[in-house]
Design an enzyme around this catalytic site. Structure first.
Site, PDB file in Angstrom:
ATOM      1  N   HIS A 182     -17.223 -15.848 -16.974  1.00 29.33           N
ATOM      2  CA  HIS A 182     -17.290 -14.937 -17.685  1.00 29.33           C
ATOM      3  C   HIS A 182     -16.193 -14.438 -18.979  1.00 29.33           C
ATOM      4  O   HIS A 182     -15.735 -14.937 -18.692  1.00 29.33           O
ATOM      5  CB  HIS A 182     -17.529 -13.383 -16.898  1.00 29.33           C
ATOM      6  CG  HIS A 182     -16.468 -12.709 -16.648  1.00 29.33           C
ATOM      7  ND1 HIS A 182     -16.207 -13.152 -15.297  1.00 29.33           N
ATOM      8  CD2 HIS A 182     -15.700 -11.738 -17.239  1.00 29.33           C
ATOM      9  CE1 HIS A 182     -14.816 -12.690 -15.937  1.00 29.33           C
ATOM     10  NE2 HIS A 182     -15.007 -12.047 -16.168  1.00 29.33           N
ATOM     11  N   ASP A 224     -14.235  -6.482 -27.671  1.00 23.22           N
ATOM     12  CA  ASP A 224     -14.638  -6.659 -26.750  1.00 23.22           C
ATOM     13  C   ASP A 224     -14.673  -4.849 -26.153  1.00 23.22           C
ATOM     14  O   ASP A 224     -14.612  -5.113 -25.098  1.00 23.22           O
ATOM     15  CB  ASP A 224     -14.177  -7.958 -25.898  1.00 23.22           C
ATOM     16  CG  ASP A 224     -12.816  -7.054 -25.350  1.00 23.22           C
ATOM     17  OD1 ASP A 224     -12.094  -6.263 -26.004  1.00 23.22           O
ATOM     18  OD2 ASP A 224     -11.854  -7.987 -24.703  1.00 23.22           O
ATOM     19  N   ASP A 254     -15.074 -17.063 -12.821  1.00 28.11           N
ATOM     20  CA  ASP A 254     -16.073 -17.036 -12.743  1.00 28.11           C
ATOM     21  C   ASP A 254     -16.719 -17.364 -13.684  1.00 28.11           C
ATOM     22  O   ASP A 254     -17.754 -17.216 -13.316  1.00 28.11           O
ATOM     23  CB  ASP A 254     -16.223 -15.372 -11.713  1.00 28.11           C
ATOM     24  CG  ASP A 254     -17.282 -14.194 -12.572  1.00 28.11           C
ATOM     25  OD1 ASP A 254     -16.415 -14.478 -13.855  1.00 28.11           O
ATOM     26  OD2 ASP A 254     -16.833 -13.257 -12.110  1.00 28.11           O
TER      27      ASP A 254
END
Length: 146
Positions: A130, A66, A128
């Site tokens: 994600h 990531d 949230d």
């Protein structure tokens, strides 16, 4: 995919550590992507003692998924924290750490495919919704074989 809901942090850490260690014991090349952050700290604390100094985990390779280091830094926040939380105390060899870099990011998918894909991914889920490895939240364990 199988979703397991734990009653508390200690149980989540124990269950996730068990899943990771079980996957790591599979024969042949095992490919995993794991993350840093606050949520998996308990998982790594449980795993370090089991993994450190044991050569039967030498078949496991850890893929960064990531972040590409920026501004000339050798590694980003996730890899730096993974070294602190797991790789260094568990004595993971550099040859087992597959780093995503500015030199290889364009061929990363091809590398993963050539290496047999991922057997397991441990990642955070942001408040949230994600997905991102370096954002704290609830940790989920994805097992490609489930």
């Amino acid at each position: 995919m199988k979703i397991i809901v734990a009653d508390n942090y200690a149980e989540m850490s124990r269950l996730a550590a068990h899943k990771l260690l079980t996957t790591m014991l599979k024969p042949g090349h095992v490919n995993m992507a794991i993350t840093a952050g606050n949520t998996p700290k308990g998982v790594y604390e449980l795993m370090v003692e089991e993994v450190a100094g044991r050569d039967y985990y030498d078949n496991v390779h850890f893929y960064n998924f990531d972040e590409v280091p920026v501004n000339g830094e050798p590694e980003g926040v996730t890899m730096t924290n993974l070294r602190r939380l797991f790789f260094t105390p568990a004595k993971i060899a550099e040859s087992q750490i597959e780093r995503l870099t500015s030199d290889n990011y364009q061929t990363w998918d091809e590398k993963l495919t050539a290496d047999g894909g991922l057997n397991l991914m441990l990642m955070g889920l942001g408040a949230d919704g994600h997905f991102l490895g370096n954002v704290p939240g609830a940790t989920v364990c994805y097992d490609a074989s489930a």
